[in-house]
Design a protein around this motif. Sequence first.
Motif, PDB file in Angstrom:
ATOM      1  N   GLN A 116      -0.731  -7.293   2.619  1.00 28.59           N
ATOM      2  CA  GLN A 116      -0.930  -8.573   3.849  1.00 28.59           C
ATOM      3  C   GLN A 116      -1.350  -7.636   5.147  1.00 28.59           C
ATOM      4  O   GLN A 116      -2.525  -8.391   5.689  1.00 28.59           O
ATOM      5  CB  GLN A 116       0.212  -9.420   4.040  1.00 28.59           C
ATOM      6  N   ARG A 117      -0.661  -6.735   5.324  1.00 27.04           N
ATOM      7  CA  ARG A 117      -1.218  -6.069   6.617  1.00 27.04           C
ATOM      8  C   ARG A 117      -2.007  -4.886   6.095  1.00 27.04           C
ATOM      9  O   ARG A 117      -1.979  -4.233   4.925  1.00 27.04           O
ATOM     10  CB  ARG A 117       0.041  -5.060   7.148  1.00 27.04           C
ATOM     11  N   SER A 118      -3.064  -4.471   7.082  1.00 29.08           N
ATOM     12  CA  SER A 118      -3.967  -3.628   6.872  1.00 29.08           C
ATOM     13  C   SER A 118      -3.149  -1.958   6.907  1.00 29.08           C
ATOM     14  O   SER A 118      -2.221  -2.038   7.678  1.00 29.08           O
ATOM     15  CB  SER A 118      -5.047  -3.345   7.837  1.00 29.08           C
ATOM     16  N   ILE A 119      -3.561  -1.238   6.029  1.00 30.82           N
ATOM     17  CA  ILE A 119      -2.697   0.106   6.057  1.00 30.82           C
ATOM     18  C   ILE A 119      -3.894   1.272   6.500  1.00 30.82           C
ATOM     19  O   ILE A 119      -4.765   1.291   6.001  1.00 30.82           O
ATOM     20  CB  ILE A 119      -2.341   0.718   4.751  1.00 30.82           C
ATOM     21  N   GLU A 120      -3.515   1.759   7.575  1.00 27.73           N
ATOM     22  CA  GLU A 120      -4.346   2.948   8.226  1.00 27.73           C
ATOM     23  C   GLU A 120      -4.048   4.308   8.194  1.00 27.73           C
ATOM     24  O   GLU A 120      -2.741   4.543   8.707  1.00 27.73           O
ATOM     25  CB  GLU A 120      -4.603   2.588   9.730  1.00 27.73           C
ATOM     26  N   LEU A 121      -4.678   5.103   7.328  1.00 26.72           N
ATOM     27  CA  LEU A 121      -4.381   6.628   7.174  1.00 26.72           C
ATOM     28  C   LEU A 121      -4.775   7.262   8.296  1.00 26.72           C
ATOM     29  O   LEU A 121      -6.081   7.035   8.642  1.00 26.72           O
ATOM     30  CB  LEU A 121      -4.947   7.027   6.185  1.00 26.72           C
ATOM     31  N   ILE A 122      -4.102   7.956   9.100  1.00 26.33           N
ATOM     32  CA  ILE A 122      -4.824   8.712  10.426  1.00 26.33           C
ATOM     33  C   ILE A 122      -4.195   9.929  10.313  1.00 26.33           C
ATOM     34  O   ILE A 122      -3.192  10.674  10.153  1.00 26.33           O
ATOM     35  CB  ILE A 122      -4.372   8.151  11.725  1.00 26.33           C
ATOM     36  N   ALA A 123      -5.267  10.892  10.638  1.00 26.22           N
ATOM     37  CA  ALA A 123      -4.977  12.630  10.623  1.00 26.22           C
ATOM     38  C   ALA A 123      -5.400  12.813  12.297  1.00 26.22           C
ATOM     39  O   ALA A 123      -6.234  12.803  12.697  1.00 26.22           O
ATOM     40  CB  ALA A 123      -5.983  13.307   9.851  1.00 26.22           C
ATOM     41  N   PHE A 124      -4.177  12.998  12.826  1.00 28.79           N
ATOM     42  CA  PHE A 124      -4.278  13.428  14.272  1.00 28.79           C
ATOM     43  C   PHE A 124      -4.713  14.698  14.631  1.00 28.79           C
ATOM     44  O   PHE A 124      -4.523  15.774  14.094  1.00 28.79           O
ATOM     45  CB  PHE A 124      -2.652  13.285  15.098  1.00 28.79           C
ATOM     46  N   SER A 125      -5.494  14.884  15.696  1.00 29.99           N
ATOM     47  CA  SER A 125      -5.827  16.130  16.329  1.00 29.99           C
ATOM     48  C   SER A 125      -4.600  16.833  17.057  1.00 29.99           C
ATOM     49  O   SER A 125      -3.878  16.131  17.696  1.00 29.99           O
ATOM     50  CB  SER A 125      -6.921  15.893  17.249  1.00 29.99           C
ATOM     51  N   ASP A 126      -4.699  18.022  16.812  1.00 31.85           N
ATOM     52  CA  ASP A 126      -3.867  19.071  17.791  1.00 31.85           C
ATOM     53  C   ASP A 126      -2.659  18.633  17.820  1.00 31.85           C
ATOM     54  O   ASP A 126      -2.000  18.654  18.808  1.00 31.85           O
ATOM     55  CB  ASP A 126      -4.368  19.384  18.985  1.00 31.85           C
TER      56      ASP A 126
END
Length: 414
Positions: A116-126
């Motif tokens: 139901q909710r979008s799932i966002e994969l995030i690779a953070f900088s530094d």
Amino acid sequence: MAMRVNLERIKADILELSQIGRNAEDHGIYRMAFTDADIEGKRWLIDRMQAAGFDHSLDGAANISAELTGKTDSPRVLVGSHIDTVPCAGALDGTLGVVAGLECLRCLREAGFENQRSIELIAFSDEEGRFGGMFGSQSLCGQINPEMIATMTDMNGVPLHDEMSRHGYDPVAALDAARDPETLHCYLEMHIEQGPVLDRLHKSVGVVDQITGLFTWSVRLKGEANHAGTTPMDMRHDAFMGLADFAHEVPRILEENGSDRSRATIGKAQILPGATNTVPGLVEFALDVRDTSMEVLDELADAFRKALSAIARRRSLMFEFEQKSLISPVTCGESVVETIRKQTERLELDYEIMPSGAAHDAQIMGRMIPVGMIFVPSKSGQSHSPAEWTAWQDIEAGANVLLHSLAELSGTTD
């Protein structure tokens, strides 16, 4: 049958990424933020996202995202970590959370899961702080300002502004990376423990309840340099003896003013003038103090100041200190922790409720939205070195906990 991650895909991704920035002599990985190797790693990750059938996006802080779109526009679930490294790093710190997150997105889509909710994969900088902070997650949380972008440098004086510009990024665009917290439901991060607890307990999973806060001081004890042969012992103003006295006081202060989660470390010291036949006239050292309670950190800071003052007075020294950093502790979101714990039990895995003694992107995110962390054991507690490793079966166990936690947190909008 319950969903399971594909361990072979996780293995392939970890081993392939570990070759980017690898040094043939010491076998360490050198993928520090915004170096050429880091940019190559970012390109690799984008390729892997696209190969898995996900479009990617890049914000102004060079954080890389992929999304499994949900059926509603309810606040989304974030999952991720980072792929930059410290110098001479191992293959898993940060990388594991990104690779496992990507695998979870693959699995959920392949299973036809209706999130139901979008799932966002995030690779953070530094995340590793080459430029003095956690630039990517701080940018997303709106904690970056124009002055910081203009003045942040690494230990060699290289400006962040120049490094980002060199790779075609507009540094000022990091100001536009800030998200509205109302659009975010929670953040999950899987990580190696980077310590020995789970390995010694022979447990596959750690469920993190708190992330430690810390302060670091730069301390100077000033005495008087003098001849080692002609200066009687009772007439010396020996700065090093002041440091030795203080080092012996650290365990007592932790016992009297700290908690079982307190840590204090003198990890760097310089003795001046540094001659064999000269009584040290100046000592400069670093003090790193951590705890999961801000009240305890305040008490420890007060106790360490009093100890330094007493030692300086007793040994006829002068002392001064400068606070180099202060990071507040974060308590993980109660409902997120409970979800992780419940899924760990459902998978019949042995786990430990525990704090994180290291700082992570989750610590920054936790100031804005509820966060949760899943730890897996570090062999012999080693990290930030080529010896860093985790058994594949433990990686698989942690990734399955992450998978089912994401399913639970994104499967409803209640």
